[in-house]
Structure formats: structure tokens, C-alpha cells
Design an enzyme around this catalytic site. Structure first.
Site, short mmCIF file in Angstrom:
data_model
loop_
_atom_site.label_atom_id
_atom_site.label_comp_id
_atom_site.label_asym_id
_atom_site.label_seq_id
_atom_site.Cartn_x
_atom_site.Cartn_y
_atom_site.Cartn_z
N CYS A 124 0.83 -1.20 0.00
CA CYS A 124 0.00 0.00 0.00
C CYS A 124 0.87 1.26 0.00
O CYS A 124 2.07 1.22 0.27
CB CYS A 124 -0.96 -0.03 1.19
N SER A 473 -5.83 11.52 -3.18
CA SER A 473 -5.51 10.16 -3.59
C SER A 473 -5.00 10.18 -5.02
O SER A 473 -5.34 11.06 -5.81
CB SER A 473 -6.78 9.30 -3.51
#
Length: 559
Positions: A124, A473
Site C-alpha cells: 500500500c 488520492s
């Protein structure tokens, strides 16, 4: 092999170290292992996220490679935070701070156990810069391995991914899709292991680290569930042994020119704006100055070539099938847009690594050639102006319009903004302001994926602007500006915007302005008072007290 034991010999040699050896025997060391270099394997395995749920198996392959190539391996764990799961909640405040915890923890274990070399495997978003920052501090022979991208999901014959779900929330709110559609998209978007599939932050940072020279060629685009990913972990062990023999450390690899290569690749791929934050932080940690001006300079000469999500059509797996990151780098190198003389973890230069790489497949639409770019310059744009004296970051890929002037709709938190968007209170022409979400003010500089996806889902993606001292993001697209510096918490001009004030975002002119007289701005700033920190103890309190501004990488060890 003792010559390769640059640090671990203090643990394993001499009669006085019998207790140390006794502990190592308990975890599997034999007499012959004490003469071998000890290589740490930093595993970010966790089943809190699909990005990392397979990394335990990859770590086993790395350990096997160490054992079969003359080293002694020790595996240890560090944390991960799932941005996709925590997104839009208070939990997201812990995401960026986890980068520092990962770096600190990998450094701590590696220093305490006196490792001679290091392999780190991340999945991640924050795993990657966190692990590489630790490697920089340690400066021992090191290789980073990316856990790999997820495969795309499918719905109604189209590829979907995690961002598809976020946008479906806005579509459902706008009554554009049914509840059944929303449920099916939710169920199908994430089909297995691997990081989010578009050119979002994980794939962006994996690509940047490959261009930086800190991972093996081809690793950034190999899917998580491909057998080649296990082979890469095994080969990482061979590479670390080679680096130790040649005395090559991260500071030899992570030079200014190597960072320029990373930035150039990010521009060509249309990567996440988080790359700005992370590459500046990584540069700081290794002692190389990387600034917003570097991104600005390189953006002006490197075209946007990749038609990848979020602004494009395709995902990393599509790029993998037509030649992958090495194919893109080969094209950029041949065009003189990369420095080919930079040393890498193979022990060879970037140009040597790419010498025999075949060109990207012909007649494909995923990566344009240099004569037909999506945009002649890079899509990540640095803005300045009276609202961002120290800079702000925008991404303009896929936009029909790169400027807007409109009335401010002001929110002091992400939640308040999202509620207003979903309830239909935002209209075409508005400029949304989300503040007190910066590194200190949030604290933690949350990603605004929920609001920006809701805007797109509502059909307002090219009709409203958004500015924030938070960040975005890699899945965000639209006329949005983040990393506004100084942030509201420290008295940046974003703190004194009032409802209805006119704001101009102009990416072509690289300008972000509050359209009131300068003396009015000065008067408002003079009367502004800093709110107290939102947390009084614990991780986020320590983070807020120590973190630098976004234009300095939001690091916690800035002297």
C-alpha cells in the site's frame, strides 16, 4: 564472507558474543551461518488490505534467495494502513503519519540487529516511501520490492477498480445508477491481492522507485499474483549480495539525477500528486535537495504519455501486457529524457539495464509515442499566488478546462464538504475550499478522495474547482489543487477565505489567487488566531508537533 559482515560481526564474533549467538540459534542459525552476512527482510504483510495480504509469501521467497546465495536472513514486520478502507474517516489521519512510523520501525530493527543488507517488500501507498526512507538512513546495501498491482475487476464488460466504487457513491446519490449497480460494483471492483490498479499512488511510487534505481527492472508493473513477482523477490536477494560485494549503498544510487529520472517517469505516466510529497521526503532523508521547483522544471519538458486511470482508460495490468515500466523508461531514455548513467540496485547503470529491453508493443493506445502525447508537458503542475505563497500542487490530466473563477464554498473539514456535495449544495462554477486538513491541522493531511469522487459522480468533475491544504488520492481527478502552503493551521492565507469570496485557479498560468485587495488579506491575517491542535496526546499529537509543511515533504525530522 566475513568481509561482507560490515555490521553484524559485532553480534556474532568472539567468545563474549555467545549469548547473542545463542539467541540466533533459537531462530534457526547454525554454526556456518555466523560467518555469513545477515540480511533483514522487512515484510509489510497484513490482511487489513489486499495491497499487502500476499506479502508474507513474497518474504518467504526473499529468505530462500538469501539462504541459497550465501547470506543469512531474518524477517521482521512493520505496519501498513489501508488508505482505501480508512478513506473519508478519522482513520485517514493516520495514513501519512504511518509513512514515518514505517521508516522509523524499519530503521530501528535494522540498526538494533546490525543487518549488513536489507530487502523491503511493500504494497500500500506509504509502505514504499517509508521503506526507502529507512534504507536511506541505514545506507546499507538494499533493494525494494513492490508487492504488485491488483488485476482489474469487471462489471458490464468494463474494467473497474476501487475508485469506481467511490465514484459510484456519487452516481447513486445523483440517481444515475441503481442500488443494485452500486452493490455489484462494490463486490466486483477488487478481485484479489495487489495494490489499487490505476496509476494511483502505489503504482506511481513503485514506478518512481524503479526509475530511482532502488528496485529491480520490471518490478513496478508486474502484477501481485504473477509468478514473476516471487522470482523478483528471490532475485532481490541475489542483487543485495552483489551490492554488498561491490560496496554500493542507497546514497550511491539515490542521487539528484536519479530523483530527476523518477520525476520524469511520474510526469510521463500521469502519476499521483502524492509523488511530489514522497519524493521530496525521500530526497530529504538521503540528503538530496528535491523541491517543488524541480517538479515545475521537469514538468515543462516531459510530456504526458500514459492513458491510465484515474483520468485515462487503462490500468497498470494493461501497461504490463504491452511492455511495462521498462518499456516506457526505454522510450524516455532514447529521447534523452532520463539520465542513463545513474547506478541502480543491479550494480549496473540505468542505460545498461535498459539496453536489451524491447520497445513497447506497436499499435497500442495505453502509452502514446512522443510525437502524439496526451499533453506536451507534464500533468502535475505547481501553482503559486496569494493563496499559496509557498506553492500548491494540481494535476491537470484529462481536463477540458484548466481554469476557473468562482465563489468560495468554505469547509473546515472533509466530512463537512462531503455532506454538502452529497446533499446537492455545490453548484456548477463553485470553488470548494477544504482547510484545516494539512499535516498539522488535520493532522495527517488526509486524502480528499471521497469528496472529489462524489463531485465526479455528481457530474460536476469539470464544472467546479476544489482547493485544500490536504492532499489527494492518486485516484483523484478534476480541477483540484492540494498541498496548499502554508496550511491553515499555521496561518496560511487559505485560513482567511470567507464564504462567497472569489477564487481563481489557473493551471496554465500556474496561479492560485484570492480575488480581494492585498490590504484586505493582510487585515484578515492579522485578526486570525490559530486553533488548538485537535489531538492532545498519542501518535497524532506527536506528529502534529513535529511535522514539516507539505512543500518540505511533511517529514518529522526536519532540522
Amino acid at each position: 564472507m566475513k568481509t561482507l559482515k560490515t555490521k553484524s560481526s559485532v553480534l556474532t564474533e568472539g567468545d563474549s558474543r555467545a549469548p547473542n549467538r545463542g539467541m540466533l540459534r533459537a531462530v534457526g542459525f547454525k554454526d556456518e551461518d555466523f560467518s555469513k552476512p545477515i540480511i533483514g527482510v522487512a515484510s509489510t504483510w497484513s490482511d487489513v488490505t489486499p495491497c499487502n495480504m500476499h506479502i508474507d509469501k513474497l518474504a518467504i521467497e526473499a529468505r530462500r534467495g538469501i539462504r541459497e546465495n550465501g547470506g543469512a536472513g531474518l524477517t521482521f514486520g512493520t505496519i501498513t494502513v489501508s488508505d482505501g478502507i480508512s478513506m473519508g474517516t478519522e482513520g485517514m489521519k493516520f495514513s501519512l503519519s504511518s509513512r514515518e512510523i514505517i521508516a522509523d520501525s524499519v530503521e530501528t530493527v535494522s540498526q538494533a540487529e546490525r543487518f549488513d543488507g536489507l530487502i523491503a517488500i511493500g504494497g500500500c501507498d506509504k509502505n514504499m516511501p517509508g521503506c526507502v526512507m529507512a534504507m536511506s538512513r541505514l545506507n546499507i546495501p538494499s533493494v525494494f520490492v513492490y508487492g504488485g498491482t491488483i488485476l482489474p475487476g469487471k462489471y458490464h464488460g468494463k474494467d473497474i477498480d476501487i475508485v469506481s466504487i467511490f465514484e459510484a457513491v456519487g452516481q447513486y446519490s445523483a440517481k444515475k445508477i441503481s442500488k443494485e449497480d452500486l452493490h455489484e460494483i462494490e463486490c466486483r471492483a477488487c478481485p484479489g491481492a495487489g495494490s489499487c490498479g490505476g496509476m494511483y499512488t502505489a503504482n506511481t511510487m513503485a514506478s518512481a522507485i524503479e526509475a530511482l534505481g532502488m528496485s529491480l527492472p520490471g518490478g513496478a508493473s508486474t502484477p501481485a499474483e504473477d509468478q514473476k513477482k516471487k522470482e523478483e523477490c528471490y532475485n532481490a536477494a541475489k542483487a543485495v549480495m552483489n551490492l554488498m560485494e561491490k560496496g554500493i549503498t542507497p546514497k550511491d544510487i539515490m542521487t539528484k539525477k536519479a530523483f530527476e529520472n523518477a520525476i520524469s517517469l511520474v510526469m510521463a505516466l500521469g502519476g499521483s500528486t502524492n509523488a511530489v510529497l514522497h519524493l521530496i521526503a525521500m530526497g530529504h532523508t538521503v540528503g538530496v535537495s528535491v523541491t517543488l521547483d524541480d517538479f515545475d522544471r521537469i514538468s515543462k519538458k516531459v510530456p504526458h504519455l500514459a492513458d491510465l486511470k484515474p483520468s485515462g482508460k487503462y490500468v497498470m495490468y494493461d501497461l504490463y501486457k504491452v511492455g511495462g515500466i521498462t518499456g516506457v523508461m526505454k522510450m524516455l531514455l532514447d529521447a534523452g529524457l532520463l539520465h542513463g548513467d545513474c547506478i541502480t540496485v543491479t550494480g549496473k547503470t540505468l542505460a545498461e539495464n535498459l539496453r536489451n529491453v524491447p520497445p513497447l508493443k506497436a499499435h497500442q493506445e495505453i502509452i502514446r509515442d512522443l510525437r502524439h502525447p496526451l499533453r506536451p508537458t507534464g500533468p502535475i503542475v505547481i501553482l503559486r499566488g496569494n493563496l499559496a505563497p509557498n506553492g500548491a500542487v494540481a494535476k491537470v490530466s484529462g481536463l477540458n478546462s484548466t481554469s476557473i473563477t468562482g465563489p468560495a464554498k468554505v469547509f473546515d473539514s472533509e466530512e463537512a464538504a462531503l455532506e454538502s456535495i452529497l446533499k446537492g449544495r455545490i453548484k456548477s462554477g463553485d470553488v470548494i475550499v477544504i482547510r484545516y486538513e494539512g499535516p498539522k491541522g488535520g493532522p495527517g493531511m488526509r486524502e480528499m478522495l471521497a469528496p472529489t469522487s462524489a463531485i465526479v459522480g455528481k457530474g460536476l468533475g469539470d464544472k467546479v474547482g476544489l482547493i485544500t491544504d490536504g492532499r489527494f488520492s492518486g485516484g483523484t481527478h478534476g480541477l483540484v489543487v492540494g498541498h496548499v502552503c502554508p496550511e491553515a493551521q499555521v496561518g496560511g492565507p487559505i485560513a482567511i477565505i470567507r464564504e462567497g469570496d472569489s477564487i481563481t485557479i489557473d493551471a496554465d498560468r500556474q496561479s492560485l489567487r484570492l480575488n480581494i485587495p492585498e490590504d484586505g488579506i493582510k487585515k484578515r491575517l492579522k485578526s486570525w488566531k490559530a486553533p488548538g491542535l485537535k489531538y492532545k496526546r498519542g501518535v497524532l499529537y506527536k506528529y502534529a508537533k513535529n511535522v514539516s509543511s507539505a512543500d518540505k515533504g511533511a517529514v518529522t525530522d526536519l532540522s
